[in-house]
Motif scaffolding. Structure first.
Motif, mmCIF file in Angstrom:
data_model
loop_
_atom_site.group_PDB
_atom_site.id
_atom_site.type_symbol
_atom_site.label_atom_id
_atom_site.label_comp_id
_atom_site.label_asym_id
_atom_site.label_seq_id
_atom_site.Cartn_x
_atom_site.Cartn_y
_atom_site.Cartn_z
ATOM 1 N N ALA A 60 21.630 10.971 51.351
ATOM 2 C CA ALA A 60 21.168 9.868 52.189
ATOM 3 C C ALA A 60 22.299 9.318 53.039
ATOM 4 O O ALA A 60 22.086 8.871 54.167
ATOM 5 C CB ALA A 60 20.575 8.766 51.318
ATOM 6 N N HIS A 61 23.528 9.355 52.487
ATOM 7 C CA HIS A 61 24.695 8.809 53.172
ATOM 8 C C HIS A 61 25.841 9.811 53.152
ATOM 9 O O HIS A 61 25.907 10.669 52.260
ATOM 10 C CB HIS A 61 25.169 7.517 52.487
ATOM 11 C CG HIS A 61 24.067 6.596 52.097
ATOM 12 N ND1 HIS A 61 23.571 6.513 50.801
ATOM 13 C CD2 HIS A 61 23.345 5.725 52.836
ATOM 14 C CE1 HIS A 61 22.596 5.624 50.757
ATOM 15 N NE2 HIS A 61 22.430 5.133 51.976
ATOM 16 N N CYS A 62 26.717 9.675 54.116
ATOM 17 C CA CYS A 62 27.946 10.453 54.085
ATOM 18 C C CYS A 62 28.708 10.087 52.816
ATOM 19 O O CYS A 62 28.854 8.914 52.504
ATOM 20 C CB CYS A 62 28.792 10.154 55.317
ATOM 21 S SG CYS A 62 28.005 10.621 56.878
ATOM 22 N N ASP A 63 29.144 11.074 52.111
ATOM 23 C CA ASP A 63 29.884 11.053 50.830
ATOM 24 C C ASP A 63 28.983 11.229 49.605
ATOM 25 O O ASP A 63 29.468 11.507 48.516
ATOM 26 C CB ASP A 63 30.825 9.866 50.655
ATOM 27 C CG ASP A 63 30.179 8.547 50.231
ATOM 28 O OD1 ASP A 63 29.014 8.507 49.794
ATOM 29 O OD2 ASP A 63 30.876 7.522 50.343
ATOM 30 N N ASP A 64 27.646 11.084 49.736
ATOM 31 C CA ASP A 64 26.754 11.272 48.587
ATOM 32 C C ASP A 64 26.884 12.674 48.003
ATOM 33 O O ASP A 64 26.994 12.852 46.780
ATOM 34 C CB ASP A 64 25.289 11.043 48.987
ATOM 35 C CG ASP A 64 24.933 9.583 49.163
ATOM 36 O OD1 ASP A 64 25.790 8.721 48.890
ATOM 37 O OD2 ASP A 64 23.795 9.308 49.580
ATOM 38 N N ILE A 65 26.839 13.676 48.870
ATOM 39 C CA ILE A 65 26.890 15.064 48.399
ATOM 40 C C ILE A 65 28.200 15.330 47.681
ATOM 41 O O ILE A 65 28.226 15.920 46.597
ATOM 42 C CB ILE A 65 26.710 16.033 49.581
ATOM 43 C CG1 ILE A 65 25.325 15.879 50.212
ATOM 44 C CG2 ILE A 65 26.942 17.477 49.132
ATOM 45 C CD1 ILE A 65 25.153 16.632 51.527
#
Length: 215
Positions: free
Chosen positions: A17-22
């Motif tokens: 959903a957000h940058c850095d989640d993965i």
């Protein structure tokens, strides 16, 4: 403890959903996969942060977390924390991703995640990817929503340390957050490692799994 190999792994989808989640939820698993399978295709989709410094962070970070991979990243511009109000746009992004790839494995948020953006994306994935193995990653947060995972990817000490180093290196916009530190990331990895008889691990939930034990 039973270990089942994933067999053929040529295409991976990773969504956040957000940058850095993965990277937070599955960065160690991506490092492990990409080191073991040079040239593997990774289609990554992030729903928010497009056009900002966060997109630039994500591009550099995922390139580092997917060494030697054929990485294809798309970052959209949905407002942070507002996915339920932008359901159609989010669904269209997931369906567009499905048209581009038929993955062997999907890394996505957990459906039990307390954050509405994470949970919403997790609920969208099986509407487009109906016959795929989906591993739901976990993200530690103040909500206290960590549960009992059903799948584990052990991480070597070097991989666990590399994950933490890359998180600190590539997401400077997040360093001010009180939970964004080495102790949090390694501490959770150590706990999940204990649960699967390894030093470190990342843990996932599996909503549905089809076995082929006679094949």
């Amino acid at each position: 403890m039973i270990g089942l190999g994933a067999g053929r792994l040529e295409r991976i989808v990773a969504v956040g959903a957000h940058c850095d989640d993965i990277a937070i939820g599955a960065g160690g698993t991506l490092l492990t996969l990409c080191h073991a399978r040079p040239g593997v295709r990774v289609d990554a989709l992030v729903l928010s942060g497009g056009g900002s410094e966060r997109e630039q962070e994500e591009q550099a970070a995922l390139a580092a977390f997917c060494p030697g991979a054929d990485l294809r990243l798309t970052v959209h511009k949905l407002p942070d924390g507002r996915l339920p109000a932008h359901w159609e746009e989010a669904k269209a992004a997931v369906e567009e991703l499905r048209l581009r790839t038929d993955p062997d494995l999907i890394l996505a948020p957990r459906t039990e995640d307390a954050h509405q953006d994470h949970r919403g994306l997790a609920q969208l994935i099986p509407t487009a990817f109906r016959d795929h193995l989906v591993l739901g990653y976990e993200i530690v947060k103040w909500d206290g929503d960590l549960g009992r995972p059903s799948a584990y990817q052990p991480l070597s000490p070097d991989t666990a340390e590399q994950k933490v180093r890359l998180l600190q290196e590539h997401y400077p916009s997040q360093r001010h957050r009180p939970w964004y530190d080495r102790e949090a990331f390694l501490g959770l990895a150590r706990i999940r490692g204990i649960e699967c008889q390894a030093r470190y691990a990342e843990a996932f939930t599996v909503t549905k799994l089809t076995l082929n034990l006679g094949g």
